[in-house]
Design a protein around this motif. Structure first.
Motif, PDB file in Angstrom:
ATOM      1  N   GLU A  36      46.171  10.010 -81.575  1.00 33.67           N
ATOM      2  CA  GLU A  36      45.253  10.719 -80.684  1.00 33.67           C
ATOM      3  C   GLU A  36      43.836  10.140 -80.733  1.00 33.67           C
ATOM      4  O   GLU A  36      43.150  10.068 -79.708  1.00 33.67           O
ATOM      5  CB  GLU A  36      45.211  12.201 -81.088  1.00 33.67           C
ATOM      6  CG  GLU A  36      44.380  13.086 -80.178  1.00 33.67           C
ATOM      7  CD  GLU A  36      45.020  13.326 -78.823  1.00 33.67           C
ATOM      8  OE1 GLU A  36      44.285  13.710 -77.897  1.00 33.67           O
ATOM      9  OE2 GLU A  36      46.250  13.122 -78.697  1.00 33.67           O
ATOM     10  N   PHE A  37      43.400   9.710 -81.937  1.00 34.67           N
ATOM     11  CA  PHE A  37      42.004   9.298 -82.103  1.00 34.67           C
ATOM     12  C   PHE A  37      41.854   7.821 -82.478  1.00 34.67           C
ATOM     13  O   PHE A  37      40.830   7.419 -83.012  1.00 34.67           O
ATOM     14  CB  PHE A  37      41.332  10.162 -83.179  1.00 34.67           C
ATOM     15  CG  PHE A  37      41.322  11.621 -82.861  1.00 34.67           C
ATOM     16  CD1 PHE A  37      40.436  12.127 -81.911  1.00 34.67           C
ATOM     17  CD2 PHE A  37      42.192  12.496 -83.486  1.00 34.67           C
ATOM     18  CE1 PHE A  37      40.423  13.477 -81.596  1.00 34.67           C
ATOM     19  CE2 PHE A  37      42.184  13.845 -83.183  1.00 34.67           C
ATOM     20  CZ  PHE A  37      41.303  14.339 -82.234  1.00 34.67           C
ATOM     21  N   ARG A  38      42.854   7.027 -82.173  1.00 39.55           N
ATOM     22  CA  ARG A  38      42.866   5.628 -82.613  1.00 39.55           C
ATOM     23  C   ARG A  38      41.608   4.864 -82.204  1.00 39.55           C
ATOM     24  O   ARG A  38      41.050   4.094 -83.001  1.00 39.55           O
ATOM     25  CB  ARG A  38      44.105   4.932 -82.055  1.00 39.55           C
ATOM     26  CG  ARG A  38      44.284   3.497 -82.525  1.00 39.55           C
ATOM     27  CD  ARG A  38      45.660   2.996 -82.144  1.00 39.55           C
ATOM     28  NE  ARG A  38      46.700   3.748 -82.844  1.00 39.55           N
ATOM     29  CZ  ARG A  38      47.946   3.880 -82.395  1.00 39.55           C
ATOM     30  NH1 ARG A  38      48.284   3.355 -81.230  1.00 39.55           N
ATOM     31  NH2 ARG A  38      48.832   4.549 -83.093  1.00 39.55           N
ATOM     32  N   SER A  39      41.122   5.060 -81.019  1.00 37.50           N
ATOM     33  CA  SER A  39      39.958   4.307 -80.541  1.00 37.50           C
ATOM     34  C   SER A  39      38.671   4.707 -81.248  1.00 37.50           C
ATOM     35  O   SER A  39      37.667   3.988 -81.186  1.00 37.50           O
ATOM     36  CB  SER A  39      39.787   4.497 -79.026  1.00 37.50           C
ATOM     37  OG  SER A  39      39.536   5.867 -78.719  1.00 37.50           O
ATOM     38  N   LYS A  40      38.670   5.849 -81.940  1.00 38.55           N
ATOM     39  CA  LYS A  40      37.464   6.339 -82.594  1.00 38.55           C
ATOM     40  C   LYS A  40      37.504   6.204 -84.123  1.00 38.55           C
ATOM     41  O   LYS A  40      36.528   6.539 -84.797  1.00 38.55           O
ATOM     42  CB  LYS A  40      37.249   7.810 -82.233  1.00 38.55           C
ATOM     43  CG  LYS A  40      37.096   8.049 -80.738  1.00 38.55           C
ATOM     44  CD  LYS A  40      36.942   9.534 -80.435  1.00 38.55           C
ATOM     45  CE  LYS A  40      36.823   9.770 -78.930  1.00 38.55           C
ATOM     46  NZ  LYS A  40      36.697  11.210 -78.598  1.00 38.55           N
ATOM     47  N   ILE A  41      38.632   5.709 -84.649  1.00 40.93           N
ATOM     48  CA  ILE A  41      38.784   5.599 -86.102  1.00 40.93           C
ATOM     49  C   ILE A  41      38.268   4.256 -86.584  1.00 40.93           C
ATOM     50  O   ILE A  41      38.566   3.212 -85.997  1.00 40.93           O
ATOM     51  CB  ILE A  41      40.261   5.757 -86.514  1.00 40.93           C
ATOM     52  CG1 ILE A  41      40.775   7.152 -86.154  1.00 40.93           C
ATOM     53  CG2 ILE A  41      40.427   5.520 -88.019  1.00 40.93           C
ATOM     54  CD1 ILE A  41      42.257   7.348 -86.425  1.00 40.93           C
ATOM     55  N   GLN A  42      37.480   4.266 -87.658  1.00 50.40           N
ATOM     56  CA  GLN A  42      37.064   3.042 -88.329  1.00 50.40           C
ATOM     57  C   GLN A  42      37.931   2.883 -89.577  1.00 50.40           C
ATOM     58  O   GLN A  42      37.852   3.687 -90.495  1.00 50.40           O
ATOM     59  CB  GLN A  42      35.583   3.105 -88.716  1.00 50.40           C
ATOM     60  CG  GLN A  42      34.641   3.118 -87.518  1.00 50.40           C
ATOM     61  CD  GLN A  42      33.183   3.042 -87.940  1.00 50.40           C
ATOM     62  OE1 GLN A  42      32.867   2.503 -88.998  1.00 50.40           O
ATOM     63  NE2 GLN A  42      32.310   3.583 -87.119  1.00 50.40           N
ATOM     64  N   TYR A  43      38.758   1.852 -89.605  1.00 47.61           N
ATOM     65  CA  TYR A  43      39.693   1.655 -90.710  1.00 47.61           C
ATOM     66  C   TYR A  43      39.037   0.862 -91.846  1.00 47.61           C
ATOM     67  O   TYR A  43      38.157   0.029 -91.629  1.00 47.61           O
ATOM     68  CB  TYR A  43      40.939   0.911 -90.222  1.00 47.61           C
ATOM     69  CG  TYR A  43      41.761   1.686 -89.210  1.00 47.61           C
ATOM     70  CD1 TYR A  43      42.779   2.533 -89.628  1.00 47.61           C
ATOM     71  CD2 TYR A  43      41.521   1.565 -87.847  1.00 47.61           C
ATOM     72  CE1 TYR A  43      43.544   3.243 -88.706  1.00 47.61           C
ATOM     73  CE2 TYR A  43      42.273   2.272 -86.917  1.00 47.61           C
ATOM     74  CZ  TYR A  43      43.283   3.106 -87.359  1.00 47.61           C
ATOM     75  OH  TYR A  43      44.027   3.812 -86.438  1.00 47.61           O
ATOM     76  N   GLY A  44      39.510   1.112 -93.066  1.00 43.10           N
ATOM     77  CA  GLY A  44      39.057   0.338 -94.211  1.00 43.10           C
ATOM     78  C   GLY A  44      37.597   0.522 -94.546  1.00 43.10           C
ATOM     79  O   GLY A  44      36.981  -0.361 -95.149  1.00 43.10           O
ATOM     80  N   CYS A  45      37.016   1.661 -94.194  1.00 40.53           N
ATOM     81  CA  CYS A  45      35.597   1.917 -94.450  1.00 40.53           C
ATOM     82  C   CYS A  45      35.450   2.892 -95.615  1.00 40.53           C
ATOM     83  O   CYS A  45      35.943   4.012 -95.534  1.00 40.53           O
ATOM     84  CB  CYS A  45      34.915   2.496 -93.214  1.00 40.53           C
ATOM     85  SG  CYS A  45      34.993   1.412 -91.786  1.00 40.53           S
TER      86      CYS A  45
END
Length: 302
Positions: free
Chosen positions: A83-92
């Motif tokens: 649902e929120f893939r475009s707003k998630i910052q991974y590995g932070c």
């Protein structure tokens, strides 16, 4: 669904009424007599709820209903990611949450590449991590959160051929009394609870080790853990066969320890949070161990 306890080298169905409790062999006669009085009920214990006059099996089942998803509880986080893939910052990895002079908060990353300005921040990490992140925002909250301790837990998933399981899996699972001298805390009978969770003809168990009474189990080798689960399942369930598969998962910080004074400690944390508008904390350490309890708590506070 039946629920069992392993005590005195036997499986006992957990009583669902006052009468069944008094007839059971789970406690000594003197303890049964004491349990009839008010003070014993106030002290609590495993059978506290069974001693209430209004208790019934229907209430038990309603309160303790178990649910899951076809592909397991990971479905929840997978759906949130979708649902929120475009707003998630991974590995932070967040280093700190600070007050922004312009209002709101500044969330700083450990790599120092960037900081995020936010009007509202929800922190859903374990208590020890929250304390470290908030150290520059409120030292008192950091100290209160740092004092919360966790017990480790090991989950061992095992699958056996159904023909190698000598008893019917006619319930939720079994808890093991601490007096039995084995490491197994309990076993949930997954294949009996959830259709399609295991291949046809396979009995699948989720077995629990560790906890506050056995913190050093987290350091056992995988071979030692598998040996312990095989030994204990033979003791409790009579299963002598080799499992068809085994999967071991360790959780270093699994269960918040609700020690004496814990309610006051959580109350103090909540009081501090009220003085920081826009900051919300949630997690299992707020007396919400299960997934459903944590979700309910989060909906109420955020």
């Amino acid at each position: 669904q039946h629920r069992y306890i392993y005590k005195n080298k036997k499986l006992h169905s957990i009583p669902s009424s006052r009468g069944e409790f008094l007839k059971s062999g789970l406690v000594k006669f003197s303890e049964k007599i004491r349990s009839l009085g008010g003070p014993a009920m106030e002290r609590g214990g495993l059978f506290n709820s069974l001693l209430r006059d209004q208790w019934s099996r229907d209430q038990w089942l309603k309160m303790e209903k178990v649910c899951s998803f076809k592909w397991g509880m990971g479905t929840l986080t997978a759906r949130l990611e979708e649902e929120f893939r475009s707003k998630i910052q991974y590995g932070c990895e967040v280093e700190s949450i600070e007050k922004n002079p312009k209002g709101g908060f500044k969330v700083r990353r450990k790599d120092r590449l960037m900081a995020v300005d936010a009007d509202v921040v929800v922190v859903a990490t374990p208590a020890s991590i929250v304390g470290a992140i908030l150290k520059t925002l409120d030292k008192k909250i950091m100290e209160l959160l740092s004092d919360i301790t966790y017990a480790p837990m090991i989950m061992v998933y095992t699958g056996f051929s159904e023909k190698d399981v000598p008893r019917a899996l006619d319930g939720f699972g079994v808890s093991v009394a601490g007096s039995e001298g084995i490491r197994l805390l309990g076993s949930v009978w997954l294949s009996a609870l959830f259709p399609n969770r295991a291949p046809k003809g396979v009995a699948m168990f989720a077995n629990f080790f560790g906890g506050e009474s056995d913190v050093h189990s987290i350091n056992l080798t995988e071979e030692e853990i598998i040996g312990a689960v095989r030994h204990d399942l033979e003791m409790v369930m009579g299963i002598a066969a080799c499992p068809q598969f085994v999967y071991v998962k360790r959780w270093q910080q699994a269960i918040p320890q609700y020690a004496t004074g814990y309610a006051e400690q959580i109350g103090a944390i909540k009081s501090c949070i009220k003085n920081i508008p826009g900051l919300f904390l949630t997690g299992g350490y707020f007396n919400a161990l299960s997934v459903s309890d944590t979700i309910s708590y989060s909906k109420n506070v955020v």
